[in-house]
Design an enzyme around this catalytic site. Sequence first.
Site, mmCIF file in Angstrom:
data_model
loop_
_atom_site.group_PDB
_atom_site.id
_atom_site.type_symbol
_atom_site.label_atom_id
_atom_site.label_comp_id
_atom_site.label_asym_id
_atom_site.label_seq_id
_atom_site.Cartn_x
_atom_site.Cartn_y
_atom_site.Cartn_z
ATOM 1 N N GLN A 56 14.753 -8.282 -22.423
ATOM 2 C CA GLN A 56 15.567 -8.881 -21.355
ATOM 3 C C GLN A 56 14.685 -9.005 -20.115
ATOM 4 O O GLN A 56 14.095 -8.011 -19.673
ATOM 5 C CB GLN A 56 16.751 -7.953 -21.081
ATOM 6 C CG GLN A 56 17.739 -8.445 -20.070
ATOM 7 C CD GLN A 56 18.872 -7.418 -19.875
ATOM 8 O OE1 GLN A 56 18.705 -6.237 -20.159
ATOM 9 N NE2 GLN A 56 19.994 -7.865 -19.370
ATOM 10 N N SER A 93 15.431 -8.628 -14.098
ATOM 11 C CA SER A 93 15.234 -7.942 -12.816
ATOM 12 C C SER A 93 13.935 -8.361 -12.146
ATOM 13 O O SER A 93 12.950 -8.679 -12.820
ATOM 14 C CB SER A 93 15.196 -6.426 -13.026
ATOM 15 O OG SER A 93 16.376 -5.983 -13.628
ATOM 16 N N GLU A 100 26.883 -6.013 -22.832
ATOM 17 C CA GLU A 100 26.063 -4.832 -22.587
ATOM 18 C C GLU A 100 26.922 -3.647 -22.148
ATOM 19 O O GLU A 100 26.858 -2.570 -22.711
ATOM 20 C CB GLU A 100 25.033 -5.175 -21.505
ATOM 21 C CG GLU A 100 24.000 -4.103 -21.251
ATOM 22 C CD GLU A 100 22.872 -4.597 -20.332
ATOM 23 O OE1 GLU A 100 23.066 -5.560 -19.587
ATOM 24 O OE2 GLU A 100 21.789 -3.988 -20.386
ATOM 25 N N ASN A 160 25.513 2.423 -11.450
ATOM 26 C CA ASN A 160 26.904 2.874 -11.427
ATOM 27 C C ASN A 160 27.593 2.631 -10.085
ATOM 28 O O ASN A 160 28.801 2.413 -10.038
ATOM 29 C CB ASN A 160 26.983 4.355 -11.829
ATOM 30 C CG ASN A 160 26.854 4.522 -13.334
ATOM 31 O OD1 ASN A 160 26.532 3.568 -14.052
ATOM 32 N ND2 ASN A 160 27.093 5.727 -13.827
ATOM 33 N N GLU A 161 26.808 2.656 -8.984
ATOM 34 C CA GLU A 161 27.434 2.371 -7.682
ATOM 35 C C GLU A 161 28.008 0.950 -7.697
ATOM 36 O O GLU A 161 29.095 0.693 -7.170
ATOM 37 C CB GLU A 161 26.405 2.506 -6.549
ATOM 38 C CG GLU A 161 25.958 3.931 -6.246
ATOM 39 C CD GLU A 161 24.900 4.452 -7.223
ATOM 40 O OE1 GLU A 161 24.479 3.689 -8.131
ATOM 41 O OE2 GLU A 161 24.506 5.619 -7.089
#
Length: 393
Positions: free
Chosen positions: A127, A130, A245, A376-377
């Site tokens: 992938q 980013s 995902e 997670n934020e």
Amino acid sequence: MTIQLQYSAKQQALRGEIRQWLQDNLPKEALPSYDTAAGFEAHRQWERTLHSGRWSMVTWPEEFGGRGLDLIEWLIFEEEYYRVDAPGRVNQNGVFLFGPTLMEYGTPEQKARFLPRLASGEDIWAQVWSEPQAGSDLAALRSTAVRDGDHYIVNGHKIWSTRAVFADWGFGLFRTDPTSERHCGLSYIVFPLDTPGVRIRGIPQLDGGAGFAEIFFEDARIPIENLVGAEGQGWSIAMATAGFERGLMLRSPARFQRTAQRLVELLRSAGMRSDPSIEASVTQAWMDAEAYSLATYMTASRLISGGSIGAEASLNKVFWSELDLAMHRTAIQILGAAAELRSHLGRDGTPALKDVTRWMDGFLFSLAGPIYAGANEIQRNIIAERVLGMPKV
Ligand SMILES: Cc1cc2nc3c(=O)[nH]c(=O)nc-3n(C[C@H](O)[C@H](O)[C@H](O)COP(=O)(O)OP(=O)(O)OC[C@H]3O[C@@H](n4cnc5c(N)ncnc54)[C@H](O)[C@@H]3O)c2cc1C
């Protein structure tokens, strides 16, 4: 509506078939880490073996090497797979993320070209999304793919691409309209990682693995037939991939149920049952893994009945990543100083030492769980806004 709480005869027969196949085909020794060159190839070979038994992706249609099974049957497969500690899936990004995305958005030619090779492990996928300034805020990405005749000329810098050092193909997200902002003007483009003008530089990891990479594009030429979906549709396609995902397939419950089981065994073997706080953590881990399994069965049943996964995929992602971390922290607490024995000793040591190594490796990897697949934020922001309906901050 009748709720079916028992496995059907067909599902039980499938479980038996999977169990037998794994018993006959599982490598006798654990494979070396797929974050090493040798381990990567050993895992690729295992993908081939899985494919030869038509187990590499059981929910895929038969024409692409799957079995056309439903999601409950997939969960059964996963339970059997993790029960025997079968090798990690080196092509998980391809099998669980890119493959389903291509089935939804690819042309018939692209499906025929990519899916069979993906299913058989001939092509291992990475992938490539980013960027140094675009992780959580992926829409800030700046790498460009500018049309030049029947090619895109790609320039830019990607980072944190799992196993891209060894993989064959990448599914990337690029700005095809360089004047565009944010979610607009992005396109989903796939390319061989050895394309001229694509430079891969490994990033050494905390646990010593070498598969992670940053990728530099310097006027790399990628044919336009490698565009998935329409030009400019990249964001919505990427969000479909992210849904796969976080929502269901990347981390099946069996993985955590197996860790919880190992944790109970560790507690027993360490003779620490008299420590109430440790015992409570182990019990909690066991219950959470069971709860995650039941919740996943519920989601799978809903999807089979025609439902879809929405923003609640974020709840899922937060739950499994925090569970994994909590379980490994408890294991390290139980092992105490012995956990440090992992270095050198454990790799070739006795089974007991190898298990220490496995806990330590698992602990180091679990630290990344709250970051990858969307921090997670960010998931909590999504839950607040889209699941709970709270105002945007
Ligand atoms: C093990 C691993 C594997 C990965 N594999 C891949 C891969 O194969 N391909 C790929 O493209 N990427 C991959 N990634 C990258 C991953 O998607 C990013 O690391 C992630 O999206 C976070 O981006 P970042 O690292 O730039 O951190 P940042 O976005 O800089 O975030 C730093 C911190 O700030 C917090 N933060 C940021 N924005 C907000 C906000 N609005 N509100 C509250 N908190 C905020 C974050 O939660 C985090 O704690 C991987 C990462 C890891 C750890």
